[in-house]
Write a protein that holds these residues in place. Structure first.
Motif, PDB file in Angstrom:
ATOM      1  N   PRO A  55       0.820  -1.211   0.000  1.00  0.00           N
ATOM      2  CA  PRO A  55       0.000   0.000   0.000  1.00  0.00           C
ATOM      3  C   PRO A  55       0.859   1.268   0.000  1.00  0.00           C
ATOM      4  CG  PRO A  55       0.071  -0.952   2.198  1.00  0.00           C
ATOM      5  CD  PRO A  55       0.793  -1.904   1.314  1.00  0.00           C
ATOM      6  N   PRO A  56       0.309   2.385  -0.495  1.00  0.00           N
ATOM      7  CA  PRO A  56       1.095   3.620  -0.624  1.00  0.00           C
ATOM      8  C   PRO A  56       1.646   4.140   0.702  1.00  0.00           C
ATOM      9  CG  PRO A  56      -0.925   3.772  -1.910  1.00  0.00           C
ATOM     10  CD  PRO A  56      -1.044   2.524  -1.076  1.00  0.00           C
ATOM     11  N   THR A  84       7.230   5.347   2.680  1.00  0.00           N
ATOM     12  CA  THR A  84       8.264   6.044   3.451  1.00  0.00           C
ATOM     13  C   THR A  84       9.096   5.066   4.258  1.00  0.00           C
ATOM     14  OG1 THR A  84       6.940   8.066   3.569  1.00  0.00           O
ATOM     15  CG2 THR A  84       8.679   7.793   5.217  1.00  0.00           C
ATOM     16  N   GLY A  85       8.466   4.105   4.904  1.00  0.00           N
ATOM     17  CA  GLY A  85       9.204   3.112   5.668  1.00  0.00           C
ATOM     18  C   GLY A  85      10.030   2.190   4.800  1.00  0.00           C
ATOM     19  N   ALA A  86       9.599   1.984   3.552  1.00  0.00           N
ATOM     20  CA  ALA A  86      10.356   1.131   2.637  1.00  0.00           C
ATOM     21  C   ALA A  86      11.559   1.845   2.050  1.00  0.00           C
ATOM     22  CB  ALA A  86       9.443   0.647   1.506  1.00  0.00           C
ATOM     23  N   ALA A 121       5.577   7.020   9.931  1.00  0.00           N
ATOM     24  CA  ALA A 121       5.333   6.168   8.763  1.00  0.00           C
ATOM     25  C   ALA A 121       5.424   4.687   9.121  1.00  0.00           C
ATOM     26  CB  ALA A 121       6.333   6.506   7.654  1.00  0.00           C
ATOM     27  N   LEU A 122       6.366   4.342   9.991  1.00  0.00           N
ATOM     28  CA  LEU A 122       6.488   2.951  10.413  1.00  0.00           C
ATOM     29  C   LEU A 122       5.257   2.495  11.179  1.00  0.00           C
ATOM     30  CD1 LEU A 122      10.231   2.918  11.534  1.00  0.00           C
ATOM     31  CD2 LEU A 122       9.264   1.827   9.500  1.00  0.00           C
ATOM     32  N   VAL A 123       4.719   3.367  12.011  1.00  0.00           N
ATOM     33  CA  VAL A 123       3.495   3.040  12.746  1.00  0.00           C
ATOM     34  C   VAL A 123       2.330   2.882  11.784  1.00  0.00           C
ATOM     35  CG1 VAL A 123       1.814   3.916  14.402  1.00  0.00           C
ATOM     36  CG2 VAL A 123       4.270   4.130  14.880  1.00  0.00           C
ATOM     37  N   ALA A 124       2.229   3.777  10.799  1.00  0.00           N
ATOM     38  CA  ALA A 124       1.118   3.734   9.845  1.00  0.00           C
ATOM     39  C   ALA A 124       1.134   2.455   9.012  1.00  0.00           C
ATOM     40  CB  ALA A 124       1.169   4.951   8.927  1.00  0.00           C
ATOM     41  N   CYS A 125       2.318   1.974   8.667  1.00  0.00           N
ATOM     42  CA  CYS A 125       2.418   0.768   7.854  1.00  0.00           C
ATOM     43  C   CYS A 125       2.288  -0.493   8.686  1.00  0.00           C
ATOM     44  CB  CYS A 125       3.755   0.760   7.098  1.00  0.00           C
ATOM     45  SG  CYS A 125       3.974  -0.676   6.014  1.00  0.00           S
ATOM     46  N   GLY A 126       2.855  -0.480   9.880  1.00  0.00           N
ATOM     47  CA  GLY A 126       2.816  -1.667  10.727  1.00  0.00           C
ATOM     48  C   GLY A 126       3.559  -2.826  10.096  1.00  0.00           C
ATOM     49  N   GLU A 173       2.343  -6.535   4.524  1.00  0.00           N
ATOM     50  CA  GLU A 173       3.195  -6.854   3.380  1.00  0.00           C
ATOM     51  C   GLU A 173       3.297  -5.628   2.478  1.00  0.00           C
ATOM     52  OE1 GLU A 173       2.822  -9.536  -0.612  1.00  0.00           O
ATOM     53  OE2 GLU A 173       2.585 -10.603   1.304  1.00  0.00           O
ATOM     54  N   THR A 174       4.530  -5.279   2.112  1.00  0.00           N
ATOM     55  CA  THR A 174       4.780  -4.098   1.283  1.00  0.00           C
ATOM     56  C   THR A 174       5.394  -4.540  -0.037  1.00  0.00           C
ATOM     57  OG1 THR A 174       5.149  -2.724   3.241  1.00  0.00           O
ATOM     58  CG2 THR A 174       6.001  -1.901   1.140  1.00  0.00           C
TER      59      THR A 174
END
Length: 217
Positions: free
Chosen positions: A71-72, A76-78, A132-137, A140-141
């Motif tokens: 997901p978009p 940032t975390g990636a 951003a890390l919290v938002a992505c959790g 799977e990216t």
């Protein structure tokens, strides 16, 4: 050995692509005491820390755009050493990636440092990444490459989040046992990142390198 897809993503996710980067050089070129260049860990010391002889080097002097993801909100975390985190307010930026060779490797070590005019700007960059890390959790990216083709698939595993330290590892889902162990340090007006990608547990070495690097700034 690191796979081809791992080779590409280890550079891009850490904020360095071949366009705009310098290949070769030395971490001790033209050192000025207290500078970012003087703080960066050199090839010899890095080799000792990771337990392998690192010989290939790629450098960048500015962060690049983050790669698109699905997901978009995981983009940032990636791409933690990208413009999405460091922004455009930095006054100095250095990124260097070491590997055993430019074509195949078992370890890929990246150091990234951004220096700002003041601690407020550095903390802003730190918060962009931590939020951003919290938002992505742990979702799977999928990292999207040219033409909309999947470059690689990742999942974050969080460890430490504090006011000045971030620690997590990114597991590459389409490469057996390959992980990037990530360390972030906020020190006054600088934001430091270290990522050690390898099979096995690279967290102790990544943390040691991040602590050594930040202590020199």
């Amino acid at each position: 050995m690191g796979q081809i897809v791992t080779r590409m993503i280890s550079l891009v996710l850490l904020g360095c692509v071949l366009v705009g980067c310098k290949v070769g050089g030395s971490a001790t070129d033209n050192l000025t005491p207290g500078s970012i260049d003087a703080a960066l860990i050199g090839l010899a010391d890095a080799s000792v820390e990771v337990g392998s002889t690192l010989m290939s080097r790629v450098d960048a002097t500015k962060p690049v755009a983050a790669q698109p993801t699905t997901p978009p909100e995981c983009g940032t975390g990636a791409s933690p050493a990208s413009e999405a985190v460091y922004g455009s307010e930095w006054t100095q930026f250095r990124l260097t990636t070491f590997q055993e060779s430019s074509s195949t490797w078992d370890h890929s070590l990246t150091q990234a440092v951004g220096r700002y005019a003041g601690p407020e700007q550095a903390r802003g960059a730190f918060l962009r990444l931590s939020d951003a890390l919290v938002a992505c959790g742990d979702r799977e990216t999928v990292v999207i490459g040219a033409g909309g083709v999947t470059d690689s698939k990742w999942r974050n595993h969080g460890d430490v989040t504090s006011g000045e330290v971030l620690r997590w590892n990114a597991e590459q889902l389409d490469a057996t046992t390959w992980r990037c162990f990530r360390e972030v340090r906020l020190k006054q007006a600088t934001l430091v990142q270290v990522a050690l990608c390898q099979s096995g547990n690279g967290q102790p070495a990544a943390a040691a390198i991040a602590d050594k690097l930040s202590s020199r700034l």
